[in-house]
Every structure is written in C-alpha cells, then in structure tokens.
Design an enzyme around this catalytic site. Structure first.
Site, short mmCIF file in Angstrom:
data_model
loop_
_atom_site.label_atom_id
_atom_site.label_comp_id
_atom_site.label_asym_id
_atom_site.label_seq_id
_atom_site.Cartn_x
_atom_site.Cartn_y
_atom_site.Cartn_z
N ARG A 126 -2.10 9.92 -0.22
CA ARG A 126 -3.50 10.14 0.14
C ARG A 126 -3.84 11.60 0.48
NH1 ARG A 126 -5.76 6.02 4.69
NH2 ARG A 126 -5.66 4.38 3.17
N GLU A 138 0.85 -1.20 0.00
CA GLU A 138 0.00 0.00 0.00
C GLU A 138 0.88 1.24 0.00
OE1 GLU A 138 -2.60 -0.53 3.37
OE2 GLU A 138 -4.14 -1.37 2.07
#
Ligand SMILES: Cc1cc2nc3c(=O)[nH]c(=O)nc-3n(C[C@H](O)[C@H](O)[C@H](O)COP(=O)(O)OP(=O)(O)OC[C@H]3O[C@@H](n4cnc5c(N)ncnc54)[C@H](O)[C@@H]3O)c2cc1C
Length: 531
Positions: free
Chosen positions: A281, A113
């Site tokens: 993000r 991730e």
C-alpha cells in the site's frame, strides 16, 4: 447538579461500543457521540477483521506479519496479546449476532489481504463495518444501563489540575449539545476516549467527517503523552469526484487485476516496483503521489473494466453501485482515484489495560497509541485492536476502586458572544487541509514540514483568539482539534530524522539502525518535547 455516570464513553465506533457492551449491566454508562450512533469510521470499514481462525494459520504467523509490517516499532507484548485474543473477539461478535460471510467447508469465509501470510480476515461481504456496527448499535440501544447521548460533542476533560486539587485524575468532561448549542458538564468516575482518527486533517481522506482528531487533541490538552503521530497511513485509491466524499476503492480491485493508469492510458506502476499494482500500500501510494506531483495531475485512474461485468458486480457490489451513482460504470471505464489519508497509527499513549497517563482516563481504538501498529498498520488489525482493547479497558474499569465525586464547575460563557465571522473558520479548515496535503503528505522534506509548522502557529493564534471571544460551535471545536493534531503530526515528523514505515523523508531516506517511538509531552510553554 451536573449529570454523573460511573463510566463515560466518548465515541460510538467499534471501540466505544465494545467498551459499553462489556460494561452493560455492571456500571451506569453514558455514551456520548458527536453525531448519530452509526457515524464514524467503523461503520465504513469494508475489508474485515484479522484473526487466526484457519487450521493452517497460527498466532506466531499473525504476530510475525504484524511485526514485519510495523518496520521495527511494534511492541511485541502488545502484538501477542492482541493476536491471541483474536478468535475470542470474533466469537464475541458472533454471539452478538454479527452476520459474517460463511463458508460451507470452513465455517466462516476468510479473505487474504496484503501483508498477511494466511487467509485470516473475517468479513461480511464488502461491508463488514456496517454489519458489525448495526448489530452492536441495536444491543447498546436496548440496554437499560447505557444512556446514549447523540449530537453531544466532547470538548475538554475536567482534570484535577484544572480544578486546582491534588492528584492526576479525570473527574468529568465538558460537552457541547449540538442541538441546544449549550455546553454541559458531565461528571464521571472513569472516562474512555474512543473518538477515532484524524483523517480530516488532510485534503483527501477515506475517513468520515467525524475523524477530526478530537480524542488525541482532548487527551493532549489534558496532559497525556502522545506518540508516533508522524505515521499516517495513506490509502492509495480513494474515488476522485467532486461530489464523492471519501469513498475508498478497496485494494481487492488491484488484487483482482485492476491497473493504475495515467490520463493518457499508460501504466506507471511497473516503473516504480517489480510487483507493480500489487506492491504494498505505501509503495503504491508514494508512486501515485510522485506521478501526480511530477505531472501536476488531479488524479490517476484505476481500470478493471477488462474483467467480465458479472464478475465485477458480484465481487464488488458496493463499489460498483457507489461509482455508478457518480456516473462511473466500472465495467466500462476506469475509476479516477487519488491517495488519501486513511489511518493514524499514533495517538494517546495507552498501556495494556488501555489506561493513559491520567488516573481514570482510558484511550481505545484509533485515538490510542498502544504499540500494536508500529510504523505501519497491517490491514484489518485496527478493528481487532478496538475489540481487544475495548474489552481490556472495561475489565480494568470494573476492577477499579470507587472514587470520590467532586463538585464540578459549569462552563463559563459570561465573556463570550456569538461568532461574527464564520468564514474565518471555514477558510482556516480549507487552508489547513490543503497545506497538510501539500507539505506533510506521503513524501516529506524538512523544509516543507517547517513551512507547515509556521502556518500552524499562525492558525493556532487565530483560533485561540476566536475561542476566547466567541461561543463555541462544533466547527470551531473541530478546527481547534485539527490544528492541534496537525501540530502533533508535524512536530513528530520533524523529530524523526530517518525514513521508516509510513514516514518517508527525502532529507533522511534511510532508516536508523535502532527504532524508537516518537513520544511527545506537553511542556509548560506548550512546546512539543520528547518525553
Ligand atoms: C473507509 C475505511 C475502511 C476501513 N476498512 C477497515 C477494515 O476493513 N479493517 C480494519 O481493521 N480497519 C479498517 N479501517 C480502519 C477502521 O475502520 C478504524 O480504524 C476503526 O473503525 C476505528 O474505530 P474507532 O471506534 O476508534 O473510531 P470510529 O469508528 O471512527 O468512531 C469514533 C466515534 O467517535 C465519535 N467522536 C469523535 N469525536 C468526538 C467528540 N469530540 N465527542 C463525541 N464523539 C466524538 C465519532 O462520531 C464516532 O462515533 C477502515 C477505515 C476506513 C475509513
């Protein structure tokens, strides 16, 4: 006589269930949860749990990645402790029967991730939290030493200070039985706050309805210090649909080639960052926020329909079928998305044993501030934190000397009546979540924060008056906790005169050379103070 447990756990997410199972058979445990056992963020976690499992990976690399994401504020000792206990934590879950996705070559399949330098995320397809929670739920339900009380909502702690006796200890809790509407007194030698996060303080959130900041607000009212509440992680892509509450569209969709588009079909991420859709993000969330505010949009779009339909159905079975329920076929059309509050890095201050400022009180999971996440959480570290600190709390509780039980007062309802205007509560819920979104969201300014603070003050006064005069309901209690949490977020954000990690202020766009935590302590006049 009020009910009494040796240990009372508030919350049945991964943090609460972990503590309960480590105490099973050794203590008389009570576990209260405000809805049903599976309700909570843990059950919704999609991606997985970070742990060093692969031969090429190392604890040093996981520590470095966590510290790098945390923008100068991760506690190195805590980070190392959590990382080094990762593999054992996964083994514990496997022993309990959690069906993680396997890989013929390496044992368990590991995904990678954002922010992780190696493949190290253990998962169960794209519904890891559900696999973990349903397995542990069964273990908890079948254990005779654990009493589960569903539909029981913790309201406030009963402390020595409240009882007017010497010491700085917890003795019990008041809890609203949501079925009977009665407030019960429950005594306990040790109490664990595992009540999850506070995403519901914002209009858009990936969090379930249970995430109303109860743990932080309860700890704060009891006199615990609270830290780093300004660091709220926003997930860039939550499904935007009038009937879809909080459904997250995983980052993996961007990872597999998903493009972010304006309503006219134009891509915008390349103008914000050279990594475009694959930027971290917080950068993607900030770019979407910028475009939405600049153009007055309700949402933007995430398009992955250029990939083969079979690939999408096999890689994203959960996302494919949930979107289809709302009439969106991701194999043929773009998905409307908005950024949404996802994770609270701050919380009730807890040490390496998960112990708080009050003797006998512990905080674990998203409710706690342990120092692991710093100014920005590394993906998949939060479930790991629940496992490591849940076990640490249980170990500390088992080593504690037996404490003396004191007489606890019943909840006094003699001066209150049934609420006459429920509309006040629902109106205030909506107002709070809307202005927190508009004024205390992804990009902040001092002026907007002060505006929010002023409104919070008015809401506080109204709610306190309501609380003093009417019988408590779960909606009122949640609203009261949300307002307290909002107050802590805004107070912390105003104190941080820099931009760092998840906190971005237009008035202070640079980071200061030295990183400090924002620690709040309740003053005698209830004002926020730096400890
Ligand atoms: C959609 C989504 C996906 C995520 N994906 C990942 C991921 O892949 N990996 C990862 O590491 N993290 C992920 N996270 C974050 C992670 O799921 C949470 O941080 C973690 O589950 C928190 O666990 P918890 O036990 O602290 O809280 P929760 O699981 O939220 O549990 C809190 C519990 O407390 C109860 N409760 C609350 N208030 C009260 C009260 N007053 N009285 C009694 N009970 C109360 C709730 O009902 C609930 O049972 C995700 C989060 C979301 C929302």
């Amino acid at each position: 006589m009020p009910e009494h447990f040796e240990v009372l756990i508030v919350g049945s997410g991964l943090a609460g269930l972990t503590v309960a199972l480590h105490l099973a058979g050794k203590k008389k445990v009570g576990l209260i949860t405000k809805r049903e056992l599976l309700d909570g963020a843990s059950n919704w976690a999609q991606g997985g749990i970070a742990a060093v499992m692969a031969k090429e990976d190392s604890p040093d690399a996981h520590v470095a990645d966590t510290i790098n994401a945390g923008a100068g504020l991760c506690d190195p000792a805590v980070t190392r402790m959590v990382v080094e206990r990762g593999r054992d934590s996964i083994a514990w879950l496997i022993d309990h029967g959690v069906p993680f996705t396997r890989d013929a070559a390496t044992g368990y399949h590991l995904t990678q991730e954002g922010g992780h330098s190696h493949r190290r995320v253990v998962h169960a397809a794209d519904a890891t939290g559900h696999a973990v929670q349903t397995t542990l739920e069964q273990r908890v339900r079948e254990d005779p030493s654990i009493t589960v009380l569903e539909q029981h909502m913790a309201l406030d702690l009963i402390t020595s200070a409240k009882l007017g006796i010497p010491g700085k200890r917890v003795h019990g809790i008041y809890a609203l039985d949501r079925v009977s509407g009665r407030v019960k007194t429950i005594g306990a030698d040790s109490i664990v706050l595992a009540a999850g996060g506070a995403g519901k303080v914002y209009l858009y959130t990936t969090n379930p309805d249970t995430a109303t900041g109860d743990g932080v607000a309860i700890g704060w009212r009891a006199g615990c210090r609270v830290a780093n509440m300004e660091f709220v992680q926003f997930h860039p892509t939550c499904l935007y649909h009038p009937h879809a509450k909080s459904f997250l569209i995983s980052e993996a969709v961007r990872g597999e080639g998903g493009l972010l588009l304006l309503p006219d079909g134009k891509r915008f991420m390349p103008e914000h960052d050279p990594r475009a859709e694959l930027a971290p993000r917080d950068i993607v969330a900030r770019a979407i926020d910028f475009e939405m505010k600049k153009r007055g949009l309700d949402c933007v779009y995430l398009d992955i329909s250029h990939k083969p339909a079979d690939f999408l159905k096999s890689h994203f079975p959960n996302i494919y079928s949930r979107c289809l329920e709302f009439g969106i076929d991701i194999t043929k059309q773009p998905i409307p998305v908005v950024p949404a509050a996802h994770y609270s890095c701050g919380g009730v201050m807890a040490d390496l044993n998960a112990a708080t400022d009050l003797d006998g009180l512990y905080a674990v999971g998203e409710t706690a501030f342990t120092g692991l996440h710093g100014a920005n959480r590394l993906a998949s570290n939060s479930l790991l934190e629940c496992l490591v600190f849940g076990k640490a709390a249980a170990a500390h509780i088992l080593a504690r000397a037996k404490t003396k039980t004191v007489q606890l007062p019943q909840w006094d309802e003699s001066r209150v009546t049934d609420a006459d205007e429920e509309i006040v509560i629902s109106h205030n819920w909506d107002e709070l979540r809307r202005f927190m979104w508009d004024y205390v969201g992804i990009v902040r300014t001092t002026k907007r924060l002060e505006r929010a603070q002023h409104r919070i003050q008015l809401l506080k006064e109204e709610i306190n008056e309501y609380y003093a005069n009417f019988k408590v309901t779960s909606d009122l209690l949640e609203l009261r906790n949300l307002v307290t949490t909002a107050d802590l977020i805004v107070g912390s954000a105003l104190l941080r005169r820099e931009s760092r990690g998840l906190h971005f202020s237009r008035d202070y766009p640079k980071s200061k050379p030295k990183a400090n935590n924002t620690v709040l302590q309740r003053g005698r006049d209830s004002l926020l103070k730096i400890a």
